[in-house]
Motif scaffolding. Structure first.
Motif, short mmCIF file in Angstrom:
data_model
loop_
_atom_site.label_atom_id
_atom_site.label_comp_id
_atom_site.label_asym_id
_atom_site.label_seq_id
_atom_site.Cartn_x
_atom_site.Cartn_y
_atom_site.Cartn_z
N GLU A 186 -57.45 96.67 21.92
CA GLU A 186 -57.46 96.06 20.59
C GLU A 186 -58.93 95.96 20.16
O GLU A 186 -59.81 95.81 21.00
N PRO A 246 -56.73 85.78 17.04
CA PRO A 246 -56.55 86.33 18.39
C PRO A 246 -57.77 87.12 18.85
O PRO A 246 -58.50 87.70 18.04
N ALA A 247 -57.94 87.14 20.15
CA ALA A 247 -59.01 87.94 20.75
C ALA A 247 -58.57 89.40 20.82
O ALA A 247 -57.42 89.73 20.53
N SER A 248 -59.50 90.27 21.19
CA SER A 248 -59.14 91.66 21.49
C SER A 248 -59.02 91.79 23.00
O SER A 248 -59.97 91.49 23.73
N GLY A 249 -57.86 92.22 23.43
CA GLY A 249 -57.64 92.39 24.86
C GLY A 249 -57.84 93.84 25.28
O GLY A 249 -57.91 94.75 24.44
N ARG A 251 -61.26 83.50 24.91
CA ARG A 251 -59.97 84.20 24.72
C ARG A 251 -58.82 83.49 25.42
O ARG A 251 -57.70 83.51 24.91
N HIS A 287 -55.65 95.58 27.93
CA HIS A 287 -54.60 95.51 28.95
C HIS A 287 -54.60 96.83 29.70
O HIS A 287 -54.81 97.89 29.11
N PHE A 328 -52.33 82.51 21.32
CA PHE A 328 -52.88 83.78 20.83
C PHE A 328 -52.42 84.97 21.67
O PHE A 328 -53.09 86.00 21.70
N PHE A 329 -51.34 84.83 22.42
CA PHE A 329 -50.80 85.91 23.25
C PHE A 329 -51.78 86.36 24.34
O PHE A 329 -51.68 87.47 24.85
N ALA A 330 -52.74 85.53 24.64
CA ALA A 330 -53.65 85.85 25.74
C ALA A 330 -53.24 84.98 26.93
O ALA A 330 -52.68 83.89 26.74
N ARG A 339 -45.80 87.71 27.59
CA ARG A 339 -47.17 87.98 27.12
C ARG A 339 -48.14 86.86 27.43
O ARG A 339 -49.34 87.02 27.31
N GLU A 391 -54.85 98.16 17.01
CA GLU A 391 -54.59 98.51 18.41
C GLU A 391 -54.30 100.00 18.47
O GLU A 391 -53.53 100.52 17.66
N GLU A 408 -52.97 95.01 14.47
CA GLU A 408 -52.59 93.92 15.39
C GLU A 408 -52.42 92.63 14.60
O GLU A 408 -52.37 92.64 13.38
N ARG A 420 -53.17 91.93 32.28
CA ARG A 420 -53.58 91.41 30.98
C ARG A 420 -54.79 90.49 31.06
O ARG A 420 -55.14 89.81 30.09
N GLU A 456 -55.13 99.86 27.09
CA GLU A 456 -54.52 99.49 25.79
C GLU A 456 -55.54 98.61 25.07
O GLU A 456 -55.70 97.44 25.40
N1 GLU Z 1 -54.68 89.95 21.57
C1 GLU Z 1 -53.99 89.52 22.77
C2 GLU Z 1 -54.99 89.45 23.94
O1 GLU Z 1 -56.01 88.94 23.78
C3 GLU Z 1 -52.85 90.39 23.14
C4 GLU Z 1 -51.77 90.59 22.13
C5 GLU Z 1 -50.68 91.49 22.64
O2 GLU Z 1 -49.92 91.09 23.51
O3 GLU Z 1 -50.66 92.66 22.25
O4 GLU Z 1 -54.77 89.88 25.01
#
Ligand code: GLU
Ligand code: MG
Length: 450
Positions: free
Chosen positions: A136, A238-241, A298, A243, A303-305, A316, A194, A187, A336, A134
């Motif tokens: 981003e 936010p960073a790009s993850g 990150r 997952h 930032f949901f990381a 999350r 994403e 995103e 994640r 997944e």
């Molecule tokens: N951008 C978030 C990350 O660095 C994740 C955001 C999400 O949960 O989709 O993992």
């Protein structure tokens, strides 16, 4: 299928050139383009000559020191015909992914070879790994270097569809690689998108992720954008993850072996042990899933990381999550830890290795974290730097043994050099000041090809 038949079919489809391609240690696509008429020769003689130092370069393509040694003997890059695809975005071209060989043996330091071996280990136990990447990523204007749109408008229909020709070309590329497209949306950051895929089996999941990244970059350039998979391009966004969703499938019945409807979380013992392995090996895994100094910016709250080493149902902020819709056939574990910069072959291999050890030793994860991990006392934090994570990797004998000594030696050499190079270019590397900005060096080193 006989190689001459393949060539005949490719010619009928208008193909003139074939790219024979691989992912280097950073996941950067490297290839040679050959005339279609010569392609069958390379298939039949076991591959095309490829520079022997290919896996020992930094992300800007420089051989890592010491450069005074004799360059290693060449590899053969052996096409894997299962990956052959006609490229809709490059008229007249097809692409095939290869494995590196040396002395007629698969090179154990090649990330794709490492990943294949982990998949085979599971298959020999009767379990087919099914995985979904997944991703981003940011779209960055190539001239102004600003994000493709200026505001934070998650899932805005107008932003989602701001570049319909670009979107359609990307989706055609996914179809050409056999990737099942799931969703495309904006995103939670300016210029950030994403794209999600349906899961794929075995090595194919990593092949698809690798193909997607390269195609997306190539297509985006034509529209005036870079699509960097650098994990943290902007410090206040936010960073790009990346997952990674895992399940194991019974290859005969197709049943999801992670599913158990009688369990409170719907997970089978196999799934619990896999999850236990991810957590036990987490500090070492991070070195492989967050592969650049930039990645460690990150792991910040807000930032949901992930910030802490824990798992939680639909949480999350946890490093491992059981997504809310993970029931029945869709039962899965979401890893994640990874930043978008992770090499997909290394990410999948590392995660499977940790899960394998969890299953082998019947590891049980600790209780779930349903709250903000910062409010839970005693949770370990994730490594704060690449060097700290690399120390953990080298100390993790079980994970290193599963991934193989030649790969670990190569990877650690390249990544220790990443740290050293950052220190040489950025005088305040590792300080608070470095942690609170993105340095031009990070863009120069990781901002285009990764
Ligand atoms: N951008 C978030 C990350 O660095 C994740 C955001 C999400 O949960 O989709 O993992
Ligand atoms: Mg996301």
């Amino acid at each position: 299928m006989d190689s001459r038949t393949i060539v005949r079919l490719l010619a009928a489809a208008g193909v003139r050139l074939v790219r024979i391609e691989m992912a280097d240690t950073h996941g950067i696509a490297r290839s040679k383009t050959v005339a279609l008429e010569r392609f069958a020769d390379y298939v039949n003689k076991g591959g095309i000559n490829f520079y022997g130092g290919m896996l020992l370069q930094d992300a800007s393509g420089w051989d890592i020191p010491p450069e005074d040694q004799l360059p290693p003997p060449d590899y053969q890059l052996r096409p894997d015909l299962d990956t052959l695809a006609v490229l809709p975005y490059a008229p007249g071209e097809a692409r095939v992914i290869g494995d590196l060989y040396r002395d007629a043996q698969p090179a154990p330091e090649d990330p794709r070879v490492v990943c294949r071996r982990l998949v085979e280990r599971f298959q020999s136990a009767g379990w087919l790994p099914r995985s979904a990447f997944e991703y981003e990523f940011y779209l960055i204007d190539r001239v102004s270097r600003s994000p493709a749109f200026p505001d934070r408008q998650i899932c805005s229909t107008i932003r989602n569809n701001m570049l319909p020709e670009w979107r359609d070309e990307v989706l055609r590329a996914l179809a050409a690689f056999g990737i099942g497209f799931s969703t495309l949306s904006v995103e939670n950051a300016p210029g950030q998108f994403e794209i999600t895929f349906t899961p794929a089996d075995g090595l194919t999941a990593a092949d698809q992720a690798f193909s997607f990244r390269t195609a997306l970059k190539e297509i985006s350039r034509r529209y005036g954008y870079d699509a960097p998979f650098m994990t943290k391009p902007f410090i206040n966004q936010p960073a790009s993850g990346c997952h990674l969703h895992h399940s194991l499938i019974d290859p005969t019945t197709g049943a999801n072996l992670f599913a158990d409807p009688t369990d409170p979380y719907g997970l089978s013992p196999l799934a619990w042990h896999f999850l236990g392995g991810l957590l036990v090996h987490a500090p070492a895994l991070v070195a492989l899933l967050s592969p650049t100094p930039n990645d460690y910016k990150r792991y910040q709250p807000g930032f949901f990381a992930p910030t802490h080493l824990c798992w939680g149902p639909d949480n999350r902020a946890a490093a491992v999550r059981i997504p809310a819709d993970a029931h029945g056939a869709a039962t899965r574990i979401e890893n994640r830890f990874g930043g978008a910069a992770a090499n997909p072959y290394i990410a999948l291999a590392a995660s499977l290795a940790a899960g394998w050890d969890g299953i082998e030793r019947a590891l049980q994860p600790p209780p779930p974290v349903c709250d903000d991990p910062r409010r839970v006392a005693g949770l370990p934090t994730l490594p704060r730097s690449l060097e700290e994570a690399l120390d953990a990797l080298e100390a993790d004998e079980r994970l290193c043994a599963l991934l193989g000594e030649p790969f670990i030696t190569t990877y650690v050499r390249v990544k220790r050099w990443d740290v050293e190079k950052a220190r040489q270019h950025v005088p305040d590397y590792g300080t608070e000041a470095w942690q609170s900005r993105i340095d031009p060096y990070e863009w120069a080193e990781y901002g285009e090809l990764i």
